[in-house]
Design a protein around this motif. Structure first.
Motif, mmCIF file in Angstrom:
data_model
loop_
_atom_site.group_PDB
_atom_site.id
_atom_site.type_symbol
_atom_site.label_atom_id
_atom_site.label_comp_id
_atom_site.label_asym_id
_atom_site.label_seq_id
_atom_site.Cartn_x
_atom_site.Cartn_y
_atom_site.Cartn_z
ATOM 1 N N ASN A 127 -36.449 -56.050 -42.558
ATOM 2 C CA ASN A 127 -36.422 -55.176 -43.734
ATOM 3 C C ASN A 127 -37.087 -55.818 -44.952
ATOM 4 N N GLY A 132 -32.619 -52.740 -37.628
ATOM 5 C CA GLY A 132 -32.359 -52.561 -39.048
ATOM 6 C C GLY A 132 -31.163 -53.299 -39.606
ATOM 7 N N THR A 186 -27.737 -54.856 -44.105
ATOM 8 C CA THR A 186 -29.043 -54.212 -43.955
ATOM 9 C C THR A 186 -30.093 -54.866 -44.841
#
Length: 166
Positions: free
Chosen positions: A97, A136, A153
């Motif tokens: 991410n 994720g 996350t």
């Protein structure tokens, strides 16, 4: 666990060895030398390998970066305050991410968007020994069976979880 950067592979956990093993396009692994240090973790993200290690308790953590698939490495020193409450060196590194996360087994971890500049973060427990990213989500684990684990996350805010009873 294996981190799979295309087109290369790198072991995501290095058990205190002086160099990583990298596979470039195929089944053959090559030794690639990094400057001195005890290397404990490696990951790939944003077009670069980031390896972490240190000299043991009380010594500075070391972050080395390679942007040419392990041919050359540039060391970066991370102040000891980045990992408090346990060994200074990162025990796990992961990329996901858009952020690198470095984890020791104390009460802090560190995040970086470029692998060079790191920011200290806190989390709710100690004793973590493994860090991974997939689907994720960052997942940080400790020991075996019944121990809590952390998820995130963004690599910054960690939520403590308890595995279901067996």
């Amino acid at each position: 666990m294996i981190t799979r950067p295309l087109p290369s592979f790198a072991g995501a956990r290095i058990p205190h060895v002086p160099l990583p093993h990298i596979c470039i396009e195929g089944p053959d692994w090559e030794d690639r030398t990094i400057d001195s240090g005890l290397w404990t973790a490696i990951t790939f993200g944003a077009g670069k390998f980031v390896a972490g290690g240190g000299g043991g308790l009380g010594a500075e953590a070391i972050i080395a970066i390679s942007e040419d698939f392990g041919e050359t490495w540039g060391p970066r020193l991370v102040p000891p305050a980045m990992f408090t409450g346990g060994p200074v060196q990162p025990e796990g590194l992961a990329y996901g991410n858009g952020v690198f996360v470095a984890f020791g087994n104390g009460l802090t971890h560190a995040t970086s968007v470029d692998g060079v500049t790191w920011t200290q973060r806190s989390h709710p427990a100690t004793g973590f020994t493994s860090l991974s990213f997939g689907n994720g989500l960052f997942v940080v684990t400790a020991g075996s069976g019944g121990y809590p684990f952390l998820t995130s996350t963004d690599g910054i805010a960690m939520t403590q979880r308890t595995p279901p009873a067996a």
